[in-house]
Design an enzyme around this catalytic site. Structure first.
Site, short mmCIF file in Angstrom:
data_model
loop_
_atom_site.label_atom_id
_atom_site.label_comp_id
_atom_site.label_asym_id
_atom_site.label_seq_id
_atom_site.Cartn_x
_atom_site.Cartn_y
_atom_site.Cartn_z
N THR A 201 43.99 22.19 42.73
CA THR A 201 43.48 20.84 43.01
C THR A 201 44.52 19.85 42.52
O THR A 201 45.21 20.11 41.54
CB THR A 201 42.17 20.64 42.21
OG1 THR A 201 41.17 21.45 42.81
CG2 THR A 201 41.70 19.19 42.22
N ARG A 229 29.36 23.68 50.14
CA ARG A 229 29.44 23.51 48.68
C ARG A 229 30.32 22.30 48.35
O ARG A 229 31.40 22.12 48.90
CB ARG A 229 30.03 24.77 48.05
CG ARG A 229 30.21 24.69 46.52
CD ARG A 229 31.61 24.32 46.14
NE ARG A 229 31.83 24.38 44.69
CZ ARG A 229 32.93 23.96 44.10
NH1 ARG A 229 33.91 23.44 44.82
NH2 ARG A 229 33.07 24.03 42.80
N VAL A 230 29.85 21.46 47.46
CA VAL A 230 30.66 20.32 47.03
C VAL A 230 30.91 20.46 45.54
O VAL A 230 30.00 20.70 44.75
CB VAL A 230 29.93 18.98 47.32
CG1 VAL A 230 30.74 17.81 46.78
CG2 VAL A 230 29.69 18.82 48.81
N ASP A 232 33.24 19.03 41.94
CA ASP A 232 33.27 17.80 41.15
C ASP A 232 34.27 16.77 41.68
O ASP A 232 34.12 15.57 41.45
CB ASP A 232 33.66 18.11 39.69
CG ASP A 232 35.04 18.75 39.61
OD1 ASP A 232 35.29 19.73 40.36
OD2 ASP A 232 35.87 18.28 38.83
N THR A 252 40.28 18.89 37.00
CA THR A 252 40.42 20.11 37.79
C THR A 252 39.80 21.27 37.03
O THR A 252 39.95 21.35 35.81
CB THR A 252 41.89 20.40 38.12
OG1 THR A 252 41.94 21.66 38.81
CG2 THR A 252 42.78 20.46 36.89
N GLY A 253 39.14 22.13 37.76
CA GLY A 253 38.53 23.27 37.09
C GLY A 253 37.29 23.71 37.83
O GLY A 253 37.09 23.32 39.00
N HIS A 254 36.48 24.50 37.18
CA HIS A 254 35.28 25.04 37.82
C HIS A 254 34.27 23.90 37.98
O HIS A 254 33.55 23.53 37.06
CB HIS A 254 34.72 26.15 36.93
CG HIS A 254 33.70 26.99 37.62
ND1 HIS A 254 33.47 28.29 37.31
CD2 HIS A 254 32.84 26.68 38.62
CE1 HIS A 254 32.51 28.77 38.09
NE2 HIS A 254 32.11 27.80 38.89
N GLY A 255 34.23 23.37 39.20
CA GLY A 255 33.52 22.13 39.48
C GLY A 255 32.08 22.06 39.03
O GLY A 255 31.60 21.00 38.59
N1 ASP Z 1 37.36 21.25 40.69
C1 ASP Z 1 37.55 21.83 41.98
C2 ASP Z 1 36.21 22.24 42.54
O1 ASP Z 1 35.41 22.78 41.82
C3 ASP Z 1 38.46 23.03 42.00
C4 ASP Z 1 39.69 22.94 41.14
O2 ASP Z 1 39.91 21.97 40.46
O3 ASP Z 1 40.49 23.88 41.20
O4 ASP Z 1 36.01 22.08 43.70
#
Ligand code: ASP
Length: 336
Positions: A201, A229-230, A232, A252-255
């Protein structure tokens, strides 16, 4: 004598105000995750660093020449969206149905104006669609087909849906499906070693000469995500937030975890209500709060004085910042 003193005071005050408003800075990320030196070839390492450097320099030169933080953020993010290296725009990860569904958002810290799109499939640069929602609609977020239609009406560049798909991301999806079949649902962050849910991301936060902070984020989401799916990234307060009085943040990360905690605004709120510095607030949100509920990822941000944060709880995060003409800082791994 009194008049002279007054003139001197006014002169000195305006001088210091001028000096203050001159502070400029940009900070970006290209995703956080299981990114380790031992899993990266020297060529890949170099390619990532060069792209991050290019994005930082593009954004910084806009700020330096008196451009706005909005222009700087858009330009940096577009460079990363157009690069297949990152999970945004071209090279985005694939959904379970082998499509790309893209999310993006932008927020203007002066008046808390914001725009976002979720699940667009044909907009070449989703960050431009988010910007158009912010300026040219009465809404903050548009999703799905309607967001694509809006982008078309705004004369944004559209592409065939397969423009975004790359061989590498297709392979990752197949691997993810295989793992899902054999092991059940794979938690992101537990994907140690094989990098199938490799992140990427992108996000940017900038402070311009007028003291305005803008933050933006763009993503393809997570590999093998379910239709619709949406995450963060397009959610104001979760993946993106900006307020001139506190800070600008892009995550960025596990939304799912970032949404539950409202990560980006959580940092701003600690600064606003608890008088914390951006460093203290970000560290608490990521290292304590996010980690405690099992979430993985990170954020980049800056405050009104140009203090930079790049906080994460994963083995790596593509990241960098630029505050002066002379130095560009780009990092990938933890402890670098
Ligand atoms: N945050 C993003 C999501 O969950 C994915 C990511 O940052 O890698 O869609």
């Amino acid at each position: 004598m009194k008049k002279l003193l007054l003139t001197i005071i006014i002169f000195l005050t305006s001088l210091s105000l001028f000096a203050q408003s001159k502070k400029i800075a940009i900070v970006i990320h290209g995703g956080a995750g299981v990114i380790k030196r031992e899993n990266m070839t020297p060529e890949k390492d170099k390619a990532y660093r060069e792209k991050l450097d290019e994005a930082l320099n593009a954004g910084y030169s806009i700020l330096e020449n008196g451009g706005t933080s909005e222009e700087a953020v858009i330009s940096a993010i577009m460079i990363l969206e157009n690069s297949p290296l990152f999970n945004a725009g071209k090279g985005a990860v694939l959904t379970h149905n082998e499509e790309c569904e893209l999310d993006a958002s932008i927020m203007f810290g002066k008046n808390l104006n914001a725009g976002a799109v979720a699940g667009v499939k044909t907009v070449k640069n989703p960050i431009l669609a988010a910007q158009a929602v912010m300026h040219n609609s009465k809404h903050v977020m548009l999703s799905g087909k309607g967001a694509d239609t809006f982008a078309e009406e705004q004369n944004l560049e559209l592409v065939e849906a397969n423009y975004f798909i790359t061989e590498r991301r297709h392979k990752s999806l197949l691997k993810a499906k295989e793992l899902e079949q054999s092991q059940g649902y794979i938690e992101r962050g537990n994907d140690e070693g094989n990098n199938n849910f490799k992140y990427g991301t992108v996000g940017a936060v900038a402070l311009d000469q007028s003291g305005n902070i803008v933050a933006g984020t763009s993503t393809g989401g997570m590999t093998n995500k379910k239709y619709g799916r949406v995450g963060d990234s397009p959610i104001i307060g979760a993946g993106t937030y900006a307020n001139n009085n506190t800070c600008g943040i892009s995550c960025t990360g596990h939304g799912e975890y970032f949404i539950r905690l409202g990560v980006a605004k959580d940092v701003s709120d600690q600064m606003k209500y608890q008088n914390k510095s951006i460093e203290e607030a970000s560290e608490h949100t990521i290292q304590d709060q996010l980690t405690e509920i099992g979430g993985t990822g990170g954020l980049v941000g800056l405050d009104k004085d140009g203090n930079i944060v790049m906080e994460f709880n994963t083995p790596g995060m593509f990241r960098g910042y630029k505050k002066t003409k002379e130095t560009t800082v780009v990092k990938i791994y933890k402890g670098e």
